[in-house]
Design an enzyme around this catalytic site. Sequence first.
Site, PDB file in Angstrom:
ATOM      1  N   GLY A  87      -4.001  -0.371   8.365  1.00 60.91           N
ATOM      2  CA  GLY A  87      -3.022  -1.122   7.595  1.00 60.91           C
ATOM      3  C   GLY A  87      -2.772  -2.499   8.173  1.00 60.91           C
ATOM      4  N   CYS A 144       0.811  -1.220   0.000  1.00 61.77           N
ATOM      5  CA  CYS A 144       0.000   0.000   0.000  1.00 61.77           C
ATOM      6  C   CYS A 144       0.847   1.274   0.000  1.00 61.77           C
ATOM      7  CB  CYS A 144      -0.952  -0.006   1.186  1.00 61.77           C
ATOM      8  SG  CYS A 144      -0.166  -0.296   2.789  1.00 61.77           S
ATOM      9  N   HIS A 196      -3.037   6.279   4.906  1.00 64.27           N
ATOM     10  CA  HIS A 196      -1.609   6.438   5.192  1.00 64.27           C
ATOM     11  C   HIS A 196      -1.112   7.784   4.667  1.00 64.27           C
ATOM     12  CE1 HIS A 196      -1.609   2.460   6.563  1.00 64.27           C
ATOM     13  NE2 HIS A 196      -0.972   1.827   5.598  1.00 64.27           N
TER      14      HIS A 196
END
Length: 336
Positions: A159, A128, A240
Amino acid sequence: MKVAIVGASGAVGQEFLRVLDERNFPVDELLLFGSSRSAGRKYTFRGKEIEVKLLQHNDDFKGVDIAFTSAGAGTTKEFCETITKHGAVLIDNSSAYRMDADVPLVVPEVNAEDALNRPRGVIANPNCTTIQMVVALKAIESLSHIKRVHVATYQAASGAGAAAMDELYEQYRQVLAGEPVTVEKFAYQLAFNLIPQIDVFTDNGYTKEEMKMYNETRKIMHSDIQVSAMCVRVPALRSHSESIWVETERPISPEEAREAFAKGEGLVLMDNPAEKEYPMPLFLAGKDPVYVGRIRKDLSNENGLTFWIVGDQIKKGAALNAVQIAEYLIKVGDVK
């Protein structure tokens, strides 16, 4: 179009369902697969209830055109041949085959055509943090070749999966209630804290997450680019963030960079410091693009530029990127 999702009950599996629906992906029949824990659960997709089937070594994937898998590297390796033996294209969200030479590692905005060369019928979805970074780097690379990147990531609890998000909620509640704090999904308490470790450490002192950013970026961009990463878990819930420094072959002005980012595929420019406008994870969860802001010259390097990006790692960092790969294959007629 017959589509399968393996790992349907996980955070990414559930995101697959939402993304396929949001993007009106052409699904005539949808199959859901999971472990013995999730087999039998039912999910609604476009008004139809679908039961999760137990993933087994059988002919359940016969007739499947595209299989999205997000059930961990071990599961992918065990069931890869079962999934692909009848001709299904496997788009895998695990780390199982990302660095294998005969498996393309694809971010559609950067190297979509790599997906067409897949000797094993497998396409890997990158990590990611790598996905959102290379979408931004692509815009700069179009101006001048990037020689090196330093990146610090600020990675949300999600995550680590849906259970990790629940744990962060619970930790905050426990701290505020004066109760002992439950720590299961992270190395330490994440609430009111930062943890400078994601994944296990390797012999060179970097974590596997940090080394993924080094290796995957080079493969995706077909570049000799040097990447040094520091990956940090932060007590944000979803999306993120990354602080990125790049060194290019020639100097690039912030104005040039802003224009490139504004035109870049999959990017949204959000860079107005005077009005306190910059990307923040709290406000960008659930969004498709990668957002870019805080663009400025690197004061320590004449050929340096630094900027800040935020992206929803369950969406663009996982499910959305995989679906975009499938959309590309359909667009070019590689999948019926």
